[in-house]
Design a protein around this motif. Sequence first.
Motif, PDB file in Angstrom:
ATOM      1  N   GLY A   1      -2.947   0.070  10.441  1.00  0.00           N
ATOM      2  CA  GLY A   1      -3.814   1.219  10.628  1.00  0.00           C
ATOM      3  C   GLY A   1      -5.048   1.195   9.750  1.00  0.00           C
TER       4      GLY A   1
ATOM      5  N   ASP B   1       2.238  -0.220  -1.633  1.00  0.00           N
ATOM      6  CA  ASP B   1       2.065  -1.544  -2.226  1.00  0.00           C
ATOM      7  C   ASP B   1       3.374  -2.328  -2.246  1.00  0.00           C
ATOM      8  OD1 ASP B   1      -0.519  -0.850  -2.689  1.00  0.00           O
ATOM      9  OD2 ASP B   1      -0.174  -0.206  -4.745  1.00  0.00           O
TER      10      ASP B   1
ATOM     11  N   ASN C   1      15.938  -2.603   9.468  1.00  0.00           N
ATOM     12  CA  ASN C   1      16.933  -1.889   8.672  1.00  0.00           C
ATOM     13  C   ASN C   1      18.121  -1.490   9.522  1.00  0.00           C
ATOM     14  OD1 ASN C   1      15.283  -1.964   6.432  1.00  0.00           O
ATOM     15  ND2 ASN C   1      14.280  -0.037   6.970  1.00  0.00           N
TER      16      ASN C   1
ATOM     17  N   LEU D   1       2.218   9.067   9.239  1.00  0.00           N
ATOM     18  CA  LEU D   1       3.314   8.240   9.736  1.00  0.00           C
ATOM     19  C   LEU D   1       3.150   6.782   9.315  1.00  0.00           C
ATOM     20  CD1 LEU D   1       5.812   8.910  11.382  1.00  0.00           C
ATOM     21  CD2 LEU D   1       4.638   8.117  13.410  1.00  0.00           C
ATOM     22  N   SER D   2       1.904   6.380   9.078  1.00  0.00           N
ATOM     23  CA  SER D   2       1.675   4.981   8.733  1.00  0.00           C
ATOM     24  C   SER D   2       2.287   4.623   7.385  1.00  0.00           C
ATOM     25  CB  SER D   2       0.178   4.682   8.726  1.00  0.00           C
ATOM     26  OG  SER D   2      -0.469   5.516   7.802  1.00  0.00           O
ATOM     27  N   SER D   3       2.575   5.626   6.532  1.00  0.00           N
ATOM     28  CA  SER D   3       3.172   5.263   5.262  1.00  0.00           C
ATOM     29  C   SER D   3       4.663   5.601   5.208  1.00  0.00           C
ATOM     30  CB  SER D   3       2.418   5.921   4.109  1.00  0.00           C
ATOM     31  OG  SER D   3       2.294   7.301   4.328  1.00  0.00           O
ATOM     32  N   VAL D   4       5.226   5.988   6.364  1.00  0.00           N
ATOM     33  CA  VAL D   4       6.655   6.325   6.396  1.00  0.00           C
ATOM     34  C   VAL D   4       7.451   5.142   6.920  1.00  0.00           C
ATOM     35  CG1 VAL D   4       8.398   7.783   7.457  1.00  0.00           C
ATOM     36  CG2 VAL D   4       6.252   8.775   6.714  1.00  0.00           C
ATOM     37  N   GLU D   5       8.504   4.782   6.209  1.00  0.00           N
ATOM     38  CA  GLU D   5       9.329   3.665   6.656  1.00  0.00           C
ATOM     39  C   GLU D   5      10.539   4.156   7.444  1.00  0.00           C
ATOM     40  OE1 GLU D   5      11.357   0.485   4.045  1.00  0.00           O
ATOM     41  OE2 GLU D   5       9.205   0.154   3.916  1.00  0.00           O
ATOM     42  N   GLU D   6      11.267   5.109   6.889  1.00  0.00           N
ATOM     43  CA  GLU D   6      12.415   5.664   7.611  1.00  0.00           C
ATOM     44  C   GLU D   6      12.839   6.976   6.966  1.00  0.00           C
ATOM     45  OE1 GLU D   6      16.102   3.507   7.214  1.00  0.00           O
ATOM     46  OE2 GLU D   6      15.413   2.559   5.373  1.00  0.00           O
TER      47      GLU D   6
ATOM     48  N   SER E   1       6.542   3.581   1.649  1.00  0.00           N
ATOM     49  CA  SER E   1       6.317   2.328   0.957  1.00  0.00           C
ATOM     50  C   SER E   1       4.863   2.250   0.537  1.00  0.00           C
ATOM     51  CB  SER E   1       6.673   1.183   1.900  1.00  0.00           C
ATOM     52  OG  SER E   1       6.247  -0.032   1.371  1.00  0.00           O
TER      53      SER E   1
ATOM     54  N   LYS F   1       6.271  -0.213  14.790  1.00  0.00           N
ATOM     55  CA  LYS F   1       6.657   1.122  15.252  1.00  0.00           C
ATOM     56  C   LYS F   1       5.662   2.148  14.713  1.00  0.00           C
ATOM     57  CE  LYS F   1      11.053   0.843  13.824  1.00  0.00           C
ATOM     58  NZ  LYS F   1      12.470   1.163  13.585  1.00  0.00           N
ATOM     59  N   PRO F   2       5.325   3.242  15.350  1.00  0.00           N
ATOM     60  CA  PRO F   2       5.771   3.542  16.712  1.00  0.00           C
ATOM     61  C   PRO F   2       5.000   2.733  17.748  1.00  0.00           C
ATOM     62  CG  PRO F   2       4.338   5.283  15.843  1.00  0.00           C
ATOM     63  CD  PRO F   2       4.462   4.258  14.779  1.00  0.00           C
TER      64      PRO F   2
ATOM     65  N   THR G   1       7.811  -1.194  10.638  1.00  0.00           N
ATOM     66  CA  THR G   1       6.854  -0.100  10.540  1.00  0.00           C
ATOM     67  C   THR G   1       5.668  -0.615   9.753  1.00  0.00           C
ATOM     68  OG1 THR G   1       7.825   0.695   8.501  1.00  0.00           O
ATOM     69  CG2 THR G   1       8.624   1.675  10.527  1.00  0.00           C
ATOM     70  N   GLU G   2       4.616   0.196   9.812  1.00  0.00           N
ATOM     71  CA  GLU G   2       3.373  -0.155   9.141  1.00  0.00           C
ATOM     72  C   GLU G   2       3.630  -0.486   7.673  1.00  0.00           C
ATOM     73  OE1 GLU G   2       0.286  -1.402   9.415  1.00  0.00           O
ATOM     74  OE2 GLU G   2       0.732  -0.291  11.243  1.00  0.00           O
ATOM     75  N   ALA G   3       4.621   0.216   7.079  1.00  0.00           N
ATOM     76  CA  ALA G   3       4.821   0.114   5.641  1.00  0.00           C
ATOM     77  C   ALA G   3       5.691  -1.081   5.243  1.00  0.00           C
ATOM     78  CB  ALA G   3       5.449   1.420   5.149  1.00  0.00           C
ATOM     79  N   GLN G   4       6.118  -1.882   6.238  1.00  0.00           N
ATOM     80  CA  GLN G   4       7.071  -2.955   5.907  1.00  0.00           C
ATOM     81  C   GLN G   4       6.480  -4.353   6.002  1.00  0.00           C
ATOM     82  OE1 GLN G   4       9.910  -1.665   8.847  1.00  0.00           O
ATOM     83  NE2 GLN G   4      11.385  -1.108   7.279  1.00  0.00           N
ATOM     84  N   LYS G   5       5.169  -4.457   5.769  1.00  0.00           N
ATOM     85  CA  LYS G   5       4.465  -5.733   5.930  1.00  0.00           C
ATOM     86  C   LYS G   5       5.146  -6.906   5.224  1.00  0.00           C
ATOM     87  CE  LYS G   5       1.205  -4.850   8.607  1.00  0.00           C
ATOM     88  NZ  LYS G   5       0.252  -3.812   8.226  1.00  0.00           N
ATOM     89  N   GLU G   6       5.575  -6.690   3.984  1.00  0.00           N
ATOM     90  CA  GLU G   6       6.119  -7.802   3.194  1.00  0.00           C
ATOM     91  C   GLU G   6       7.429  -8.298   3.796  1.00  0.00           C
ATOM     92  OE1 GLU G   6       5.201  -7.222  -0.854  1.00  0.00           O
ATOM     93  OE2 GLU G   6       3.357  -6.602   0.184  1.00  0.00           O
TER      94      GLU G   6
END
Lengths: 121, 649
Positions: free
Chosen positions: B411, B585, A55, B528-533, B583, A105-106, A84-89
């Motif tokens: 995670g 799903d 981003n 933190l694992s579910s935080v993107e920014e 984020s 990250k981190p 980040t973990e949440a941006q897999k796609e």
Amino acid sequence: MTKTILSVDDSKSIRDMIGFTLEPRGFTVIGAADGVEGLAKLGSQPVNLVVCDLNMPNMNGIEMVRKMRADRRFDGIPIVMLTTEAQKEKMMEAKQAGATGWLVKPFDEAKLVAVVNKLLG
Amino acid sequence: MNPATQSFIQEASEILEGLDVTLLELEASPTDSARIDAVFRALHTLKGSGAMFGFTALSKFLHHFENAFDRIRSGEGTVSADLIQLSLASRDHMERMIARGPDPEAGRPPDAETDALVEKIRRLVETMQPGSAPASDGTPTMRRFVIDFRPSPDAMRNGLRPDLLLAELADLGTADITCLGHHVPALEDLDPTVCHLAWHVVLVTGAGRGEIEEVFLFASDGDLEITELGPVGEPASAPGSASEETPAAPEAAQAAEQVPSKSTSVRVQSHRLDELMDQLGELVIAQARLNRISSDVQDSALAGVAEEIERLVTGLRDATLSIRMLPVELVFGKFRRVVRDLSGELGKQVKLDTRGGETEVDKNVIDSLTEPLVHIIRNAIDHGIESPQERAARGKPEHALVKMQARQSGGEVLISVTDDGAGLDAEAIRARAIERGLLAADQEASDEQLYNLIFEPGFSTAKSLSSVSGRGVGMDAVRRVIEDLRGVVEVKSRPGLGTQVTLRLPLTLAIIDGLLVKVAGVPFVLPLSSVEECVDLPADEKARESGRALLRIRDELVPYVNLDTLFGFDRLDEDDRRIVVSSVDGKRMGLVVDEVVGQHQTVIKPLSIYHRGIEGLSGSTILGDGSVAMILDVTALVKRAQAARRVAA
């Protein structure tokens, strides 16, 4: 010859962290704040590896990867995406666009060094 | 009971568990000398320590059992189906002998069951035929893999260096690498930046499949096939590798002998690990207090020490968590026996295939996994898999396949059970759900929504009650256990092709990295694992109280919710509110907070009874100043916000 690493990230602290980690290990680290600046730096000097955030304002990471891969001058330069973990796609999208690897990250110094070594030998 | 006896009982039950697995493996490959040795060693150890701790009857019984395997070891007998059956029965009998405790001083009167088994073993030993002498000592830790790798054509342009990958692979063991160049075009057609080469590698290594896959982590878009040929010492089954194996084997054997001496282990009672974890949790909280004081005092000497301690605590945390990590194989191993017994009982033929057993998870997760997995496997075999006749009629292979797979993804650890049975019957589920009042008769529901109803309490579609499953207590219990572990259960099914149940579990239960935020002055922690920014909430958005809550972030529209409104807090007059983008799903969602305080090592404490039922909270934690903060369950929050929006629309 020392290898040059281009760190493209809109966060200065990430660019600094990459510099502080890799410079003592014999790499030259240069920075760019977004994709536009990153492509400009790539065109002006030899770079061995790019570490690029997803981003960013102006030109995001995936767009920058697409532009890089469309330019034959940059063939063979590995690109590590920061995610980040949440941006897999997004990561799969980046990989298809031509990114080489990724770092979640981190991350700590050891992981960064391991990925750089994996790609540069 | 004295501690030494306790320690023996623990060791014995571990040995018996291992024996179960080894015997079943031996059934599959009866000439495997390494496994014959393993059985013999296990029996020998039990016999010796049993006698030492007063289990005299057990020790005497073991003498006969051990005798049988000694004969086989020296080539005077072979492993037969009868022997395996008898060994399994003896194993179970020993379990009971150990459970009743040490023999009394006066000795134990002979019991009929022991005598009967001893008699059977004796008869079996008498009828043993000398078999071919088994091969020299096997080296079970060294395995041979055949790896076929063809990078994607773009790989080299995209910065991947196959030479580095192959070098990394060779570091794992002894690699025999052949380059396959027959796809290289004629010179005039050759684009030197396209990768035309492929490699065939025979690797003898002590590493597992996971470590090999790790090497190819960034090359996953190419063609990659990793075939395990089994331990070195067995005849290789793949053509073409026979010639390469001869020089590699002796070196490999030497290497394997050195391996055990390098890694020694210490047995620790698990409650001590829990204590260590508790202490560490307190230390993390105390360290947060120190940080807070240090930032208040603004003394550079104190700040230096505080930073140093923070670094040490993080290291200590990672080291402690890694001690608690155990391979999933410990759970998978038990299921070979479960599947064998169950399929026999139900008259079905089922093969179990396990993958990724080396994946590690927290000890507490491992402990809680067995029961849910038993339910899932039972359901798969009882309801999912058809009888051999039905399978034949549908043109399916006679042996049904149940696959258990584990892998780490960020995670989380994903554990899935896949069967190739009949799949879930959406119509039967719908009918049952209506009957049970879980669904209105005219309610529309997608197949996926219907499948998820099997996790509802009191749901069971079994046509008849069997001893195995069908009391309707199975799947809802599974979901409860997994949710208690902060995990999620998912089910996928295709009619006629099979069902897959996936458990998504967090890697650890005790301490997570969190993001500390404040909403209306109240602290909350987001994992933190579910935080993107995190981004600023633009000024023109602040005034808006209702309407479309969408924010443009770098040309992408992201819906957001105000956490203060959601929780019913009064709006603070803040002028620099922030949005934490998370984020779920793959969908991005912003959570508006008043302040982002920063990263926070979060020791998870359970919620009180009063808070437990509240949607959107997953736990609590203690901050540096001693106050309590709630840990937010981002998935639930996002779902709740989406549901609220649908109602409003």
